[in-house]
Write a protein that holds these residues in place. Structure first.
Motif, PDB file in Angstrom:
ATOM      1  N   LYS A  29       0.830  -1.207   0.000  1.00 51.87           N
ATOM      2  CA  LYS A  29       0.000   0.000   0.000  1.00 51.87           C
ATOM      3  C   LYS A  29       0.863   1.255   0.000  1.00 51.87           C
ATOM      4  CE  LYS A  29      -4.067  -1.910   2.288  1.00 51.87           C
ATOM      5  NZ  LYS A  29      -4.888  -1.877   3.503  1.00 51.87           N
ATOM      6  N   ARG A  32       2.422   1.717  -3.437  1.00 50.13           N
ATOM      7  CA  ARG A  32       1.413   2.193  -4.397  1.00 50.13           C
ATOM      8  C   ARG A  32       1.111   3.672  -4.155  1.00 50.13           C
ATOM      9  NH1 ARG A  32      -2.420   0.562  -7.943  1.00 50.13           N
ATOM     10  NH2 ARG A  32      -4.440   1.606  -7.869  1.00 50.13           N
ATOM     11  N   ALA A  33       1.010   4.057  -2.883  1.00 52.60           N
ATOM     12  CA  ALA A  33       0.739   5.459  -2.558  1.00 52.60           C
ATOM     13  C   ALA A  33       1.875   6.352  -3.046  1.00 52.60           C
ATOM     14  CB  ALA A  33       0.541   5.614  -1.061  1.00 52.60           C
ATOM     15  N   LEU A  38      -0.778   9.003  -3.800  1.00 54.96           N
ATOM     16  CA  LEU A  38      -1.993   8.914  -3.009  1.00 54.96           C
ATOM     17  C   LEU A  38      -1.724   9.360  -1.577  1.00 54.96           C
ATOM     18  CD1 LEU A  38      -3.251   5.416  -4.191  1.00 54.96           C
ATOM     19  CD2 LEU A  38      -3.939   7.651  -5.048  1.00 54.96           C
ATOM     20  N   GLN A  39      -2.751   9.845  -0.917  1.00 58.15           N
ATOM     21  CA  GLN A  39      -2.635  10.275   0.472  1.00 58.15           C
ATOM     22  C   GLN A  39      -3.266   9.231   1.387  1.00 58.15           C
ATOM     23  OE1 GLN A  39      -4.724  13.982   0.452  1.00 58.15           O
ATOM     24  NE2 GLN A  39      -2.865  15.159   0.072  1.00 58.15           N
ATOM     25  N   THR A  40      -2.685   9.114   2.557  1.00 60.55           N
ATOM     26  CA  THR A  40      -3.278   8.229   3.549  1.00 60.55           C
ATOM     27  C   THR A  40      -4.463   8.945   4.193  1.00 60.55           C
ATOM     28  OG1 THR A  40      -1.865   9.028   5.331  1.00 60.55           O
ATOM     29  CG2 THR A  40      -1.041   7.164   4.044  1.00 60.55           C
ATOM     30  N   LYS A  44      -5.121  12.982   4.588  1.00 58.58           N
ATOM     31  CA  LYS A  44      -6.342  13.618   4.096  1.00 58.58           C
ATOM     32  C   LYS A  44      -7.000  14.444   5.194  1.00 58.58           C
ATOM     33  CE  LYS A  44      -7.499  10.086   0.665  1.00 58.58           C
ATOM     34  NZ  LYS A  44      -8.460   9.031   0.310  1.00 58.58           N
TER      35      LYS A  44
END
Length: 142
Positions: A29, A32-33, A38-40, A44
Motif C-alpha cells: 500500500k 502504491r501510494a 496517493l494520500q493516507t 487527508k
C-alpha cells in the motif's frame, strides 16, 4: 543446453539481480501510494483540517514547538510535566505519588474523627429527642 551458463561473465555494467523480498500488504500500500501520489487517511484529515482552519493534535504540537522556539523555552514533554508535578507535590507537603488509583482517592477517616462524629450524632439526638420513640396517640374513631 540450458541457455544460460553460470560460468560466463555478465555484461559490463550489469549486476546479478537480487531476488525480491515478499512484501506485506502494508508495504504494498505504501509503495502504491508513493508511486501514484496517493494520500493516507491521516494525511487527508490533516489537509482538510488545514483547509477549514481546524486545529488537530499534530498542528497544536507544531504550534507549541514554534512558540517554544520563538521564546527560547524548552518544549515541555509529558515526562517533564510528570516530574514537575512530583516536585510540586513534594514542595507542598503532599507525599503522594503522581499516579492515582481509585483506592488513593478515597477519603480516610481516623478513629479520632469517628469519635467526634459519634459525639455530634449523640448531641443531635438529645437535642431533638431522637433517642426516645414517639408515643403513638390513641385516636377514637366515632
Amino acid at each position: 543446453s540450458s541457455g544460460i551458463n553460470a560460468e560466463w561473465p555478465l555484461r559490463p555494467g550489469t549486476e546479478a539481480a537480487e531476488p525480491e523480498k515478499e512484501l506485506t500488504d502494508d508495504d504494498k500500500k505504501k509503495a502504491r501510494a508513493e508511486k501514484f501520489g496517493l494520500q493516507t487517511d491521516d494525511e487527508k484529515k490533516e489537509v482538510r483540517a488545514a483547509k477549514f482552519g481546524i486545529d488537530t493534535d499534530t498542528a497544536v504540537e507544531a504550534k507549541k514547538e514554534q512558540r517554544a522556539a520563538k521564546f527560547g523555552v524548552a518544549a515541555v514533554t509529558k515526562t517533564a510535566g510528570a516530574d514537575k508535578k512530583a516536585e510540586r507535590a513534594a514542595r507542598f507537603g503532599n507525599g503522594t505519588t503522581t499516579t492515582t488509583t481509585p483506592s488513593n482517592n478515597k477519603l480516610s477517616v481516623s478513629s479520632e474523627d469517628k469519635t467526634v462524629e459519634t459525639e455530634k450524632m449523640k448531641k443531635r439526638a438529645a437535642r431533638f429527642n431522637l433517642d426516645s420513640q414517639p408515643a403513638a396517640k390513641a385516636v377514637k374513631l366515632d
